[in-house]
Design an enzyme around this catalytic site. Sequence first.
Site, PDB file in Angstrom:
ATOM      1  N   SER A 159      -2.128  -5.283  -7.528  1.00  0.00           N
ATOM      2  CA  SER A 159      -3.474  -5.288  -6.934  1.00  0.00           C
ATOM      3  C   SER A 159      -3.503  -6.124  -5.674  1.00  0.00           C
ATOM      4  O   SER A 159      -4.373  -5.947  -4.833  1.00  0.00           O
ATOM      5  CB  SER A 159      -4.483  -5.934  -7.885  1.00  0.00           C
ATOM      6  OG  SER A 159      -4.533  -5.260  -9.080  1.00  0.00           O
ATOM      7  N   HIS A 174      -1.662   2.242  -6.767  1.00  0.00           N
ATOM      8  CA  HIS A 174      -2.638   1.315  -7.351  1.00  0.00           C
ATOM      9  C   HIS A 174      -3.691   2.079  -8.137  1.00  0.00           C
ATOM     10  O   HIS A 174      -4.607   2.677  -7.566  1.00  0.00           O
ATOM     11  CB  HIS A 174      -3.269   0.476  -6.225  1.00  0.00           C
ATOM     12  CG  HIS A 174      -4.166  -0.610  -6.726  1.00  0.00           C
ATOM     13  ND1 HIS A 174      -5.290  -1.027  -6.052  1.00  0.00           N
ATOM     14  CD2 HIS A 174      -4.116  -1.361  -7.858  1.00  0.00           C
ATOM     15  CE1 HIS A 174      -5.871  -1.985  -6.741  1.00  0.00           C
ATOM     16  NE2 HIS A 174      -5.178  -2.208  -7.830  1.00  0.00           N
ATOM     17  N   GLU A 187      -4.856   4.370  -5.123  1.00  0.00           N
ATOM     18  CA  GLU A 187      -4.524   4.023  -3.741  1.00  0.00           C
ATOM     19  C   GLU A 187      -3.008   4.132  -3.577  1.00  0.00           C
ATOM     20  O   GLU A 187      -2.268   3.471  -4.304  1.00  0.00           O
ATOM     21  CB  GLU A 187      -4.978   2.590  -3.414  1.00  0.00           C
ATOM     22  CG  GLU A 187      -6.493   2.415  -3.416  1.00  0.00           C
ATOM     23  CD  GLU A 187      -6.935   0.968  -3.158  1.00  0.00           C
ATOM     24  OE1 GLU A 187      -8.038   0.778  -2.630  1.00  0.00           O
ATOM     25  OE2 GLU A 187      -6.179   0.033  -3.511  1.00  0.00           O
ATOM     26  N   ASN A 246     -10.500  -3.426  -3.011  1.00  0.00           N
ATOM     27  CA  ASN A 246     -10.707  -4.855  -3.249  1.00  0.00           C
ATOM     28  C   ASN A 246     -11.115  -5.601  -1.983  1.00  0.00           C
ATOM     29  O   ASN A 246     -11.620  -6.712  -2.047  1.00  0.00           O
ATOM     30  CB  ASN A 246      -9.465  -5.495  -3.873  1.00  0.00           C
ATOM     31  CG  ASN A 246      -9.419  -5.222  -5.368  1.00  0.00           C
ATOM     32  OD1 ASN A 246     -10.445  -4.915  -5.984  1.00  0.00           O
ATOM     33  ND2 ASN A 246      -8.239  -5.300  -5.950  1.00  0.00           N
TER      34      ASN A 246
END
Length: 507
Positions: free
Chosen positions: A123, A144, A156, A194
């Site tokens: 992450s 991801h 991702e 994120n």
Amino acid sequence: MKTFDTQSVIAVIGAGAMGAGIAQVAATAGHTVLVYDNAEGAAEKGITNTAKGLEKLVSRGKIDAETRDGIIARMRPVNELDELADADLVIEAIVESLEIKRSLFTQLESICKPDTLLASNTSSISITSIGAALKRPENLAGLHFFNPAPIMKLVEVVSGLETDPQVARTLHQLATDWGKKAVHAKSTPGFIVNRLARPFYAEGLRLLEEGAADHATVDALMREAGGFRMGPFELMDLIGHDVNYAVTCSVFNAYYGDTRFLPSLTQQALVEAGRLGRKSGQGFYDYREGAEKTAPATLDDDNASAPATITVEGDLGVLGALVERLRGNGTQVVEREGRGLMRVGSCTLALTDGRMATERASQDGIDRLVLLDLAVDYSQCTRLAIAHDQRVSADELATVTALFDQSGIALTRLDDVPGLAVMRTVAMLANEASDAVMQSVCNAGDADRAMLFGVNYPRGPLAWAETVGLDAIHKTLINLQQSYGEERYRPSRLLRQKVFAGERFHD
Ligand SMILES: NC(=O)c1ccc[n+]([C@@H]2O[C@H](COP(=O)([O-])OP(=O)(O)OC[C@H]3O[C@@H](n4cnc5c(N)ncnc54)[C@H](O)[C@@H]3O)[C@@H](O)[C@H]2O)c1
């Protein structure tokens, strides 16, 4: 170049929360999946847990027993890394440590075939940095997944500096074949989701810290006006403050202390106190047995009657849908030329432009100004935030409240903060997305898709900004920057360019 079909063997390393879910996704798509975990019995346990999860789907009639048996039969625990020699793709989902991941991938390079693709589910660790230890960094990319991997649609596909673009394209296609929504991202801190999601939490926390409203009120506004599934505070409580705060700190540090990502002292205090959210029984909300649910603040119309007629002056932009709703509920609407204002009794209503009501009333010479927040859909929303200048009396406010009540919209008064709640959040989300596009982290379509499918936003931030008008979003940011005197709200250069060129992010 390597291509994948159901005969391709997938290996998953790490059979924890993410690894077991990823293995399930690949096995569901028809691959043989080799599952390795260095903790004794963990691979078997991961597969057993998957079987239990699938059993629930069988009992709910979502899949049949044969499908379940097929998925489980294709997931094979292995005891040694050497047994992964035949894998065509290895996905790593082990502990979040650069050194341990590097060492694992280095071993894999000597075990697997030269054309085996290597992927990390990290992450927060740079794919470039993991790849730097490898002989063939071009074969490594980030893949991801989001938690829980079998349910969350987004993947991702993260390219490091040395990742072969064809490898990224192959993994993108593979994730798509597995039924996922894949997006390309350049390896930069937070990748897409994120990073772009930070303002959702940050603006909520800021409203709370400034005393604009309490957490339950901000949450209700973000759900009922913003159309988000959860407000920022209930979402942080669900994620866990330790996890959410750590992600914010990691992104903040990775961007060398860029104040747009500044962590919140309020959240830090919750972490220090061990009030980690749902999992500890208390966060912003109290989840303990018998605890009272906090209700959002809602204005009362004090039995005032709604005005029969309102006047609309000029083009109200997105507020047009709100006027139609009021009209549909029996309010007479008189239209005349003007600068985009609504007259309700002795008050003037307008969409927030990022200035405080007091500031705008004084600068524009408007008496009794009531500012309205953004809603994702004015024809459906059940709540709306307002702020007003000090001259608006309680009786005048009750008249405005009665007008909205009549159309099923509860009003929530915020302290006179610039940009209210939904507007400033959407402006900041779009601003961050614009920066990510400008910096080639992703394209505009992928920025929006990532937020739609990674965190279930009701609209992609850039598409949302376009429905509000890029010009209005840009003005809001400039006014927020002026109000706070902070770099944090400075409009993205690409957004400015689009506004001045009269262009959009999406065709
Ligand atoms: N949990 C999430 O919400 C989430 C979401 C997306 C990505 N991630 C990332 O996925 C990865 C795994 O996270 P998780 O939540 O599944 O962790 P987890 O702790 O649930 O599982 C990790 C598993 O890896 C095993 N492991 C650790 N070191 C190993 C090694 N050297 N070799 C083989 N197995 C090893 C552990 O025994 C454990 O079973 C991390 O990189 C994390 O950043 C997590």
